[in-house]
Design a protein around this motif. Structure first.
Motif, PDB file in Angstrom:
ATOM      1  N   SER A 163      30.731  46.843  78.543  1.00 18.75           N
ATOM      2  CA  SER A 163      29.952  47.945  77.975  1.00 18.75           C
ATOM      3  C   SER A 163      29.507  48.954  79.398  1.00 18.75           C
ATOM      4  CB  SER A 163      28.596  47.071  77.783  1.00 18.75           C
ATOM      5  OG  SER A 163      27.934  46.434  79.194  1.00 18.75           O
ATOM      6  N   THR A 168      24.915  49.931  76.773  1.00 19.80           N
ATOM      7  CA  THR A 168      25.389  50.357  75.652  1.00 19.80           C
ATOM      8  C   THR A 168      26.885  49.975  75.470  1.00 19.80           C
ATOM      9  OG1 THR A 168      23.910  52.559  75.958  1.00 19.80           O
ATOM     10  CG2 THR A 168      25.738  52.439  74.249  1.00 19.80           C
ATOM     11  N   SER A 169      27.111  49.562  74.349  1.00 21.04           N
ATOM     12  CA  SER A 169      28.472  49.107  73.854  1.00 21.04           C
ATOM     13  C   SER A 169      29.462  50.100  74.003  1.00 21.04           C
ATOM     14  CB  SER A 169      28.231  48.280  72.378  1.00 21.04           C
ATOM     15  OG  SER A 169      27.500  47.182  72.390  1.00 21.04           O
ATOM     16  N   SER A 171      32.185  52.220  72.249  1.00 23.65           N
ATOM     17  CA  SER A 171      32.922  52.531  71.017  1.00 23.65           C
ATOM     18  C   SER A 171      34.361  52.209  70.875  1.00 23.65           C
ATOM     19  CB  SER A 171      32.349  53.790  70.364  1.00 23.65           C
ATOM     20  OG  SER A 171      32.841  54.797  71.096  1.00 23.65           O
ATOM     21  N   GLY A 172      34.926  51.849  69.800  1.00 18.67           N
ATOM     22  CA  GLY A 172      36.347  51.704  69.698  1.00 18.67           C
ATOM     23  C   GLY A 172      37.125  50.546  70.103  1.00 18.67           C
ATOM     24  N   ASN A 174      37.241  46.603  69.470  1.00 14.06           N
ATOM     25  CA  ASN A 174      36.969  45.159  68.499  1.00 14.06           C
ATOM     26  C   ASN A 174      37.548  43.998  69.139  1.00 14.06           C
ATOM     27  OD1 ASN A 174      39.870  45.139  67.878  1.00 14.06           O
ATOM     28  ND2 ASN A 174      39.434  47.073  66.616  1.00 14.06           N
TER      29      ASN A 174
END
Length: 389
Positions: A163, A168-169, A171-172, A174
């Motif tokens: 993070s 905040t995580s 993005s992109g 998984n």
């Protein structure tokens, strides 16, 4: 075609813009040879002259310059040659106009060149050179590459989850992207921070990278290329090792800086607090550093020096800290931070420069500061800085 003042003005503008055709030029000289348009021609050329005349010229000086150009319109004609006056009149009018146009165009070109030479800010703006900042890429185990946010200053890896530093995580990413190791890289003009799984903190300078595991199992080990500043979390049971081209640095808990770029011949490890052991990969030679010492590794040689800590870690604090640096050494740092190339038109001077400049300043501001302190000139062409005496 009927001659009109508007058409004359159009032809003069085409001439001054250097986009006039041969046919239009013939038409323009027809106006010049016509006494009816003499006043209009002088007025148009005078306005153009005033628009580009250097600010150093006073109004009187500008008027005198124009009068000098136009005085040929009234040549001294002797009474013995009255029949030649019309021909001479037309000739001198044409010469006067041509001379004025040449002056206008010449002054315009001169001022344009002066502007580009004197205004570094304009050169930087045209070249699109930006000040460095938070820029980095994260490469996952499956080679997927993620561009990290420039509005964030760093990332952290905790409980095998990545993070941003503020929580905040990213993005992109998984579940399929989660692997055993990651690589954080900064381009030229980029810097970023990293919190490792054990809580150790790393600051990466421009054009650097660090490879690190998702989880530390036993001893802690990372690989560094370029420059990084480390604040290692204390763990007496598990050592912390930084492997970096031809050397390794082993610590328990400490603050230190490693500079080891591929294009530099010497790797430098500087200790701020604690204790580290620097070892050469080739021959096993080792040295233990004390705070304020720097190990320099060149080939198979390892030497220890006392250094100014502030100079070494200035980049982390957001400064260029030049301490008796030559112009070549200074420009190498600027090239890294502003992502530019350096071209020494003259052999670089051995004069040294000492001073502290914020890395948040634009390239133009930094170059202006240096130019005021030392006899050196800069010109920017594209993303290349030309340096001359």
């Amino acid at each position: 075609m009927e001659r009109t003042n508007s058409r004359l003005q159009e032809l003069i503008e085409l001439y001054l813009q250097q986009s006039i055709t041969e046919a239009d030029k013939i038409e323009l000289w027809g106006y010049v040879d016509d006494p009816v348009f003499e006043a209009e021609i002088k007025n148009s050329l005078s306005e153009a002259f005033y628009q580009v005349a250097p600010v150093e010229l006073t109004a009187l000086q500008q008027e005198q310059a124009l009068n000098h150009i136009f005085q040929a319109d009234n040549p001294v004609i002797t009474s013995q040659e009255p029949q030649r006056q019309p021909k001479l009149k037309r000739l001198w009018t044409r010469i006067g106009v041509a001379a004025t146009i040449a002056v206008v165009l010449g002054l315009g070109l001169y001022l344009y060149q002066q502007k580009t030479e004197l205004s570094l800010a304009d050169q930087v703006a045209r070249s699109g050179i930006k000040t460095g900042g938070n820029k980095a890429f994260l490469t996952l185990a499956n080679n997927k590459r993620i561009v990290l946010s420039e509005s964030q200053s760093g990332i952290k890896l905790q409980d095998n989850k990545l993070s941003y530093s503020n929580g905040t995580s990213l993005s992109g990413i998984n579940s399929a992207d989660v692997g055993q190791e990651y690589t954080l890289s900064t381009p030229k003009g980029g810097t970023y921070q990293l919190v490792l799984p054990d809580g150790s903190k790393v600051w990466l300078n421009a054009s650097s990278s660090i490879r690190f595991p998702a989880v530390f199992n036993g001893n802690r080990s990372v690989e560094l290329s370029g420059e990084g500043y480390f604040e290692v979390a204390k763990d007496e049971k598990h050592s912390f090792v930084v492997n970096s081209r031809s050397q390794s640095v082993e610590v328990l808990g400490t603050h230190f800086n490693i500079q080891n770029y591929q294009n530099e011949t010497t790797a430098k490890t500087t200790l701020l607090e604690g204790k580290v052991k620097v070892s050469l990969a080739d021959n096993g030679l080792t040295r233990v550093l004390k705070p304020g010492e720097q190990a320099g590794v060149t080939g198979k040689q390892l030497k220890v020096y006392h250094v100014d800590i502030e100079d070494v870690v200035a980049w982390k604090e957001g400064y260029f800290n030049f301490n008796n640096e030559t112009i070549a050494q200074i420009m190498a740092q600027l090239a890294m931070w502003y992502d530019v190339k350096i071209d020494f038109v003259d052999p670089p001077s051995e004069e040294t420069f000492t001073g502290q400049i914020s890395r948040t300043k634009s390239l133009a501001e930094v170059l202006d500061i240096i130019a005021k302190a030392k006899p050196v000139k800069f010109k920017i062409k594209g993303r290349t800085i030309e340096v001359s005496h």
